[in-house]
Design a protein around this motif. Structure first.
Motif, mmCIF file in Angstrom:
data_model
loop_
_atom_site.group_PDB
_atom_site.id
_atom_site.type_symbol
_atom_site.label_atom_id
_atom_site.label_comp_id
_atom_site.label_asym_id
_atom_site.label_seq_id
_atom_site.Cartn_x
_atom_site.Cartn_y
_atom_site.Cartn_z
ATOM 1 N N VAL A 201 11.198 -0.430 -8.000
ATOM 2 C CA VAL A 201 11.141 -0.464 -9.464
ATOM 3 C C VAL A 201 9.882 0.232 -9.977
ATOM 4 C CG1 VAL A 201 10.948 -1.962 -11.480
ATOM 5 C CG2 VAL A 201 12.547 -2.552 -9.641
ATOM 6 N N SER A 202 8.735 -0.120 -9.391
ATOM 7 C CA SER A 202 7.459 0.415 -9.874
ATOM 8 C C SER A 202 7.272 1.892 -9.555
ATOM 9 C CB SER A 202 6.292 -0.393 -9.298
ATOM 10 O OG SER A 202 6.300 -0.320 -7.879
ATOM 11 N N HIS A 203 7.945 2.383 -8.496
ATOM 12 C CA HIS A 203 7.774 3.788 -8.106
ATOM 13 C C HIS A 203 9.017 4.625 -8.389
ATOM 14 C CE1 HIS A 203 4.529 1.829 -5.851
ATOM 15 N NE2 HIS A 203 3.936 3.011 -5.810
ATOM 16 N N SER A 204 9.990 4.055 -9.102
ATOM 17 C CA SER A 204 11.223 4.782 -9.463
ATOM 18 C C SER A 204 11.858 5.440 -8.235
ATOM 19 C CB SER A 204 10.924 5.845 -10.530
ATOM 20 O OG SER A 204 10.397 5.251 -11.703
ATOM 21 N N THR A 205 12.011 4.643 -7.199
ATOM 22 C CA THR A 205 12.596 5.113 -5.940
ATOM 23 C C THR A 205 13.989 4.528 -5.768
ATOM 24 O OG1 THR A 205 10.388 5.204 -4.947
ATOM 25 C CG2 THR A 205 12.268 5.236 -3.436
ATOM 26 N N ASP A 206 14.958 5.371 -5.460
ATOM 27 C CA ASP A 206 16.346 4.908 -5.362
ATOM 28 C C ASP A 206 16.642 4.212 -4.036
ATOM 29 O OD1 ASP A 206 17.025 5.830 -7.892
ATOM 30 O OD2 ASP A 206 17.494 7.840 -7.146
ATOM 31 N N THR A 207 16.099 4.748 -2.941
ATOM 32 C CA THR A 207 16.351 4.149 -1.619
ATOM 33 C C THR A 207 15.067 4.124 -0.807
ATOM 34 O OG1 THR A 207 16.964 6.284 -0.644
ATOM 35 C CG2 THR A 207 18.753 4.925 -1.542
ATOM 36 N N VAL A 208 14.977 3.176 0.107
ATOM 37 C CA VAL A 208 13.819 3.064 0.997
ATOM 38 C C VAL A 208 14.302 2.666 2.386
ATOM 39 C CG1 VAL A 208 12.136 2.469 -0.788
ATOM 40 C CG2 VAL A 208 13.468 0.660 0.301
ATOM 41 N N ASP A 209 13.503 3.032 3.385
ATOM 42 C CA ASP A 209 13.683 2.526 4.746
ATOM 43 C C ASP A 209 12.688 1.390 4.937
ATOM 44 O OD1 ASP A 209 15.517 4.588 5.175
ATOM 45 O OD2 ASP A 209 13.937 5.956 5.872
ATOM 46 N N ILE A 210 13.166 0.257 5.417
ATOM 47 C CA ILE A 210 12.314 -0.932 5.549
ATOM 48 C C ILE A 210 12.088 -1.231 7.033
ATOM 49 C CG2 ILE A 210 12.079 -3.379 5.012
ATOM 50 C CD1 ILE A 210 13.936 -2.925 2.622
ATOM 51 N N TYR A 211 10.821 -1.301 7.422
ATOM 52 C CA TYR A 211 10.428 -1.609 8.799
ATOM 53 C C TYR A 211 9.706 -2.960 8.794
ATOM 54 C CZ TYR A 211 11.303 3.360 9.757
ATOM 55 O OH TYR A 211 11.886 4.603 9.881
#
Length: 334
Positions: A201-211
């Motif tokens: 939300v804060s970085h306007s990112t649509d997808t992330v990889d979570i480790y």
């Protein structure tokens, strides 16, 4: 005239021009394959394949990796956080130029000897020393160490060019590390997923990889969307069916091996198809040649004449050669 095996057919089978035609029909495709191999090995028409998480990466891609530590610092290189670059074809590649541009905060990065290092401002640029990438080989690892601490950030940009590519391949990885601990593993996972949603939300990112690192184990979720994390934030549940989850480092290594094998199998499959098509072409052209010549003689009222038959066979032979090169052209398009 019906297509039957008769005395005329039998005589034609054992005639000298028929033997020459059959041998020629066999030699041309085989010679074509041989010179194709020779030409490709010297013209460097291999292909650079980039794979991440067992899948081929498109021409340009940006990824964000959120690494959640259970201790102060960790070497993230072991988790396959960067894509693999390989040449799965049977052809040598020349003029391969791989450039890594790296910037980092609260991190220690050590490059391997396969790359030359020079600094530009607050960034490091690494270039591969060997510009030749041989058949079925992988670009050497660029980093021997990628140690990141709590609050650390690593940005890696990959730019790849080689002889034959029209536009450079570009790949960007933005890595952020955060330490989150909790005595309850399930509760810790909930905190992490909530934090990941806040990041999107804060970085306007649509997808992330979570480790999610926990001792010697790592739970990895690739391509988790903001909407999925929002759903989890509302229901406190994340269904992981759509994400590829890797639970330990041995599975991560397996992803790389499968990725390379898939690339090799893909090109082997194309190669075998080409050989099969050539063999079928030889058989079809030989048998079809007899039939066409007999039909032409029948329709035109031509009696047995060795000169005319030889001309007809020669015409059919040239047509067959044209078909061979047409198939070769179509093969190269794919």
């Amino acid at each position: 005239m019906s297509f039957n095996i008769n005395a005329s057919w039998s005589r034609g089978v054992f005639s000298l021009k028929t033997v020459i035609f059959i041998v020629g029909a066999f030699i041309i495709p085989c010679a074509d394959v041989y010179f194709d191999i020779l030409q490709h090995s010297h013209n460097y028409e291999g292909e650079l394949l980039v794979r991440f998480n067992g899948k081929q990466v498109p021409h340009s891609q940006k990824r964000t990796a959120l690494v959640y530590l259970d201790k102060d610092t960790v070497d993230i290189k072991q988790y396959g956080i960067l894509p693999k670059l390989l040449n799965p074809t049977k052809y040598v590649m020349k003029d391969v130029h791989i450039e890594y541009t790296v910037s980092s905060i609260k991190s220690k990065i050590v490059s391997t000897d396969y790359y030359s290092l020079h600094r530009v401002g607050n960034k490091s640029k690494l270039d591969n020393k060997d510009k030749t990438l041989y058949a079925k080989t992988e670009i050497p690892e660029v980093f021997s160490l990628m140690r990141i601490s709590n609050g650390g950030v690593i940005d890696v940009q990959i730019r790849a060019t080689y002889n034959g590519i029209e536009q450079p391949f570009m790949y960007n990885t933005h890595i952020v590390a955060k330490k989150l601990r909790h005595t309850d593993i399930i509760k810790r996972r909930e905190l992490i997923l909530n934090n990941a949603y806040g990041y999107t939300v804060s970085h306007s990112t649509d997808t992330v990889d979570i480790y999610i690192l926990n001792g010697n184990r790592a739970e990895i979720m690739y391509g988790v969307s903001k909407n999925r994390l929002r759903e989890y934030d509302k229901t406190n549940r994340l269904d992981s069916k759509e994400e590829n989850i890797v639970e330990n480092t041995s599975e991560i290594t397996g992803v790389t091996e499968v990725s390379t094998q898939k690339g090799e199998n893909y090109y082997d499959w194309l190669w075998y198809v080409k050989i099969i098509v050539m063999v079928l072409l030889i058989i079809g052209a030989t048998i079809g040649g007899f039939y066409v010549v007999e039909r032409i003689k029948e329709k035109c009222g031509i009696k047995d004449d060795s000169f005319i038959e030889t001309v007809l066979f020669l015409v059919l032979f040239l047509v067959e050669v044209m078909i061979v090169y047409l198939i070769e052209y179509i093969y190269r398009l794919f």
